[in-house]
Write a protein that holds these residues in place. Sequence first.
Motif, PDB file in Angstrom:
ATOM      1  N   LEU A 204       0.817  -1.212   0.000  1.00  0.00           N
ATOM      2  CA  LEU A 204       0.000   0.000   0.000  1.00  0.00           C
ATOM      3  C   LEU A 204       0.853   1.266   0.000  1.00  0.00           C
ATOM      4  N   GLY A 205       2.164   1.100  -0.165  1.00  0.00           N
ATOM      5  CA  GLY A 205       3.066   2.237  -0.278  1.00  0.00           C
ATOM      6  C   GLY A 205       3.546   2.399  -1.710  1.00  0.00           C
ATOM      7  N   PHE A 234      -8.229   1.824  -7.201  1.00  0.00           N
ATOM      8  CA  PHE A 234      -8.238   0.928  -6.039  1.00  0.00           C
ATOM      9  C   PHE A 234      -7.153   1.331  -5.051  1.00  0.00           C
ATOM     10  N   PHE A 235      -5.971   1.637  -5.563  1.00  0.00           N
ATOM     11  CA  PHE A 235      -4.856   2.005  -4.695  1.00  0.00           C
ATOM     12  C   PHE A 235      -5.184   3.264  -3.891  1.00  0.00           C
ATOM     13  N   LEU A 236      -5.773   4.261  -4.550  1.00  0.00           N
ATOM     14  CA  LEU A 236      -6.122   5.501  -3.859  1.00  0.00           C
ATOM     15  C   LEU A 236      -7.218   5.265  -2.816  1.00  0.00           C
ATOM     16  N   LEU A 239      -5.546   3.866   0.043  1.00  0.00           N
ATOM     17  CA  LEU A 239      -4.758   4.917   0.684  1.00  0.00           C
ATOM     18  C   LEU A 239      -5.618   5.739   1.638  1.00  0.00           C
ATOM     19  N   VAL A 240      -6.829   6.063   1.199  1.00  0.00           N
ATOM     20  CA  VAL A 240      -7.758   6.812   2.051  1.00  0.00           C
ATOM     21  C   VAL A 240      -8.082   6.007   3.312  1.00  0.00           C
ATOM     22  N   LEU A 241      -8.357   4.714   3.140  1.00  0.00           N
ATOM     23  CA  LEU A 241      -8.652   3.851   4.284  1.00  0.00           C
ATOM     24  C   LEU A 241      -7.456   3.747   5.220  1.00  0.00           C
ATOM     25  N   LYS A 242      -6.274   3.559   4.639  1.00  0.00           N
ATOM     26  CA  LYS A 242      -5.058   3.445   5.444  1.00  0.00           C
ATOM     27  C   LYS A 242      -4.785   4.724   6.230  1.00  0.00           C
ATOM     28  N   THR A 243      -5.005   5.863   5.594  1.00  0.00           N
ATOM     29  CA  THR A 243      -4.780   7.143   6.266  1.00  0.00           C
ATOM     30  C   THR A 243      -5.737   7.321   7.441  1.00  0.00           C
ATOM     31  N   GLY A 244      -7.002   6.935   7.232  1.00  0.00           N
ATOM     32  CA  GLY A 244      -7.977   7.019   8.320  1.00  0.00           C
ATOM     33  C   GLY A 244      -7.576   6.151   9.505  1.00  0.00           C
ATOM     34  N   LEU A 245      -7.106   4.930   9.222  1.00  0.00           N
ATOM     35  CA  LEU A 245      -6.666   4.037  10.295  1.00  0.00           C
ATOM     36  C   LEU A 245      -5.433   4.596  11.001  1.00  0.00           C
TER      37      LEU A 245
END
Length: 257
Positions: A204-205, A234-236, A239-245
Amino acid sequence: MKNGQELLPTTFLDNETILAYRKQSQTLSYKEDLWSWYVLRRISIYLTILFCKMRIKPNTISWMSVFFILISGLSLVIATPLSIVLAALFYNIGYLLDCVDGEVARITKQTSSKGYYIDIIIQAAALPVFLSMVLTILRQAGMLDVSILEMVLVYATFVAIIMALLVPIAYQLTKLTMSQSTTQDPVNSIRDGSLFFDIVAVLLGLPGFFVAVVVIIIVEQLTGVDLILYYISFFLAMLVLKTGLRVFITSRSFDKS
């Protein structure tokens, strides 16, 4: 991966001299990810030795790293199969140089607060690359009918705005870090405790992204099926989900301290 400080990213090409340089400059760090440790660090030492012999300063190498990472984002927004592959190449050159600068600094004993400051700038240089993915999607979807020159100007504006905000922040962080000890990022702590999360972090990086886009470009050329737009979307989303977590986990860590 990160349990033994004695581990070195060796290859079968290493002789005693190379191993000595590795021991001097490639200490395992909690900031190390799978891509840099298992791929880039294996080859970075050879470039490090060359730069040491050429007497190129670590900070000069760091600025070269910033340049190539920013150019990778510019190549990405052009959004042709060749430019996307070049974006992957430029990003990895920049990431490789980010490994090399610290190794040269440790070997030549030229570590400094300025080097730490530029290292933060290198991390900031990845932000325009993420933003360029949005422009790539718009161009691929036919929603952004602009010339390459116009795209270059838009991207250059993104870079200028981000750097205008983050350069003073990088300076303040450097001064703060140099004056007191810091604790490890709670997200990095989670990643260090699990190989699964370490792999997810790479995928995811940007390292995982650029590996995937090269593979997808090859598949597209072989099959004629358009996939890159769907993958970047999909990647973006991830990214949004990862940032929220990350925001949630980091915020919770203050409650526990």
